[in-house]
Design a protein around this motif. Structure first.
Motif, PDB file in Angstrom:
ATOM      1  N   UNK A 144      78.755  17.011 126.682  1.00  0.00           N
ATOM      2  CA  UNK A 144      78.464  17.136 128.107  1.00  0.00           C
ATOM      3  C   UNK A 144      79.698  17.552 128.892  1.00  0.00           C
ATOM      4  N   UNK A 145      80.792  17.856 128.196  1.00  0.00           N
ATOM      5  CA  UNK A 145      82.018  18.279 128.884  1.00  0.00           C
ATOM      6  C   UNK A 145      81.766  19.556 129.681  1.00  0.00           C
TER       7      UNK A 145
ATOM      8  N   UNK B  85      73.545  17.537 135.536  1.00  0.00           N
ATOM      9  CA  UNK B  85      73.284  16.294 134.814  1.00  0.00           C
ATOM     10  C   UNK B  85      72.224  15.465 135.531  1.00  0.00           C
ATOM     11  N   UNK B  86      72.254  15.488 136.844  1.00  0.00           N
ATOM     12  CA  UNK B  86      71.269  14.700 137.604  1.00  0.00           C
ATOM     13  C   UNK B  86      69.873  15.290 137.521  1.00  0.00           C
ATOM     14  N   UNK B  87      69.735  16.509 137.004  1.00  0.00           N
ATOM     15  CA  UNK B  87      68.409  17.124 136.916  1.00  0.00           C
ATOM     16  C   UNK B  87      67.630  16.652 135.695  1.00  0.00           C
TER      17      UNK B  87
ATOM     18  N   UNK C 282      71.297   8.143 136.791  1.00  0.00           N
ATOM     19  CA  UNK C 282      70.797   6.920 136.162  1.00  0.00           C
ATOM     20  C   UNK C 282      69.568   7.266 135.328  1.00  0.00           C
ATOM     21  N   UNK C 283      69.793   7.764 134.117  1.00  0.00           N
ATOM     22  CA  UNK C 283      68.692   8.186 133.259  1.00  0.00           C
ATOM     23  C   UNK C 283      68.789   7.465 131.920  1.00  0.00           C
ATOM     24  N   UNK C 284      67.664   7.217 131.258  1.00  0.00           N
ATOM     25  CA  UNK C 284      67.696   6.538 129.958  1.00  0.00           C
ATOM     26  C   UNK C 284      68.288   7.427 128.880  1.00  0.00           C
TER      27      UNK C 284
ATOM     28  N   UNK D 261      77.503   9.242 128.178  1.00  0.00           N
ATOM     29  CA  UNK D 261      77.129   8.158 129.087  1.00  0.00           C
ATOM     30  C   UNK D 261      78.115   8.063 130.258  1.00  0.00           C
ATOM     31  N   UNK D 262      79.415   8.254 129.977  1.00  0.00           N
ATOM     32  CA  UNK D 262      80.397   8.220 131.066  1.00  0.00           C
ATOM     33  C   UNK D 262      80.186   9.388 132.026  1.00  0.00           C
TER      34      UNK D 262
END
Length: 340
Positions: A192-193, A200-202, A230-232, A221-222
């Protein structure tokens, strides 16, 4: 007709898509359900696989026309003042069958009555009527406010896009393709770098492939936390595409426990146990991986069950070794490992 009022509301609902054991798939549909006296109206129809006309994937013009029809701003689409309340999730053909009702004004109030299963131009209430359902009298202001909010863009829904993390691109590519066939967008990456926070929020969920190392999972996760996403995040149970699809669907349903029809799935001691919240059709499918890493899938159970706790024996050959169980009903997908 009863003068008592029922409350009217709307809530997001899902008809989960999925890959079936035989290789077929059913289409995923997000829609807005009608909530009467605090309970989704669809729950009163125990074994019905259907969606309301207020589906999120219909063209905006058609969605608006459906809302205006329910607001009684246009004429009824069917004879005798009848409207489609629930229809086939795979197509829009009335011949497949639909739940219809008369919707009419009574002064300022709105009444839904004479619910029936309809497959042609006219409904036969004597033969196909839902005789224990309704009539419902709604306060006009409450009814109109709920539906008008949809026209203002306040459409209940959920994010239907997931991020797949892992190095085994071939497996994740098959998973992404399977997800897309049921209406779930999927992107694949090993890290995810550098992914912008807004992107990411999408995502509605993240799935880690078995090849994703622990340090990369922690980094993702970080990154999500830093982006305020805030996603599972779920770990892939096994390299079985239909199982991973079910895991993804379950993750996307997180936070909607109040609308689940099926809860508390466990599989141990040769039996599956689960709780049915309202009468519904439940299907159980077993997925297992043998000693040669070959995947096997098998449907074990399919029946309409009444509310309460249920125990279903499992066929030992279908769940031996590394095995997992998927339970499906309208609006709910649950996954669990099979314990000895």
């Amino acid at each position: 007709m009863s003068a008592e009022y029922a409350t009217f509301g709307l809530a997001p609902a899902t008809r989960p898509g999925g890959l079936l054991a035989g290789g077929d798939f059913q289409v995923h549909r997000d829609f807005v359900d009608f909530v009467v006296d605090g309970r989704p109206l669809l729950y009163r129809l125990s074994d019905l696989d259907a969606v309301s006309p207020l589906a999120s994937d219909v063209p905006p013009s058609l969605f608006t026309a459906q809302v205006r029809g329910l607001l009684l701003e246009t004429g009824a689409p069917l004879p005798d003042g009848r409207y489609v309340v629930y229809g086939c999730p795979e197509c829009e053909d009335l011949a497949c069958g639909a739940v219809t009702a008369v919707i009419e004004r009574d002064g300022e109030d709105v009444i839904w009555r004479d619910f029936a299963w309809q497959t042609g131009a006219h409904a036969d209430l004597e033969r196909d009527g839902y005789h224990g359902m309704g009539p419902f009298r709604f306060r006009g202001a409450e009814y109109r406010a709920a539906l008008t909010a949809l026209l203002d863009g306040d459409l209940p829904g959920s994010r239907r896009r997931v991020l797949l993390i892992g190095a085994r691109v071939a497996l994740l590519a098959r998973l992404a393709a399977a997800l897309r066939t049921i209406g779930i967008g999927a992107d694949i990456t090993q890290s995810a770098d550098g992914v912008p926070a807004g992107e990411l929020r999408s995502y509605g969920a993240v799935l880690f492939g078995r090849s994703a190392p622990a340090r990369e999972r922690d980094a993702v996760r970080r990154a999500l936390a830093g982006a305020g996403a805030d996603v599972p995040c779920v770990d892939a149970l096994a390299p079985v595409v239909p199982l991973l699809v079910a895991q993804t669907e379950q993750a996307l349903e997180a936070g909607r426990d109040d609308h689940r029809r099926l809860t508390d799935l466990t599989a141990a001691g040769g039996a599956a146990e689960f709780e049915v919240v309202s009468a519904c059709r439940v299907r159980l499918t077993a997925h297992r991986v043998d000693r040669l890493s070959r995947a096997h899938s098998r449907d074990l159970f399919d029946a309409v069950l009444e509310p309460g706790r249920h125990r279903v024996p499992l066929d030992p050959p279908a769940v031996k070794g590394e095995a997992y169980l998927v339970a499906r009903t309208a609006g709910t997908v649950l996954v669990t490992a099979v314990r000895p």
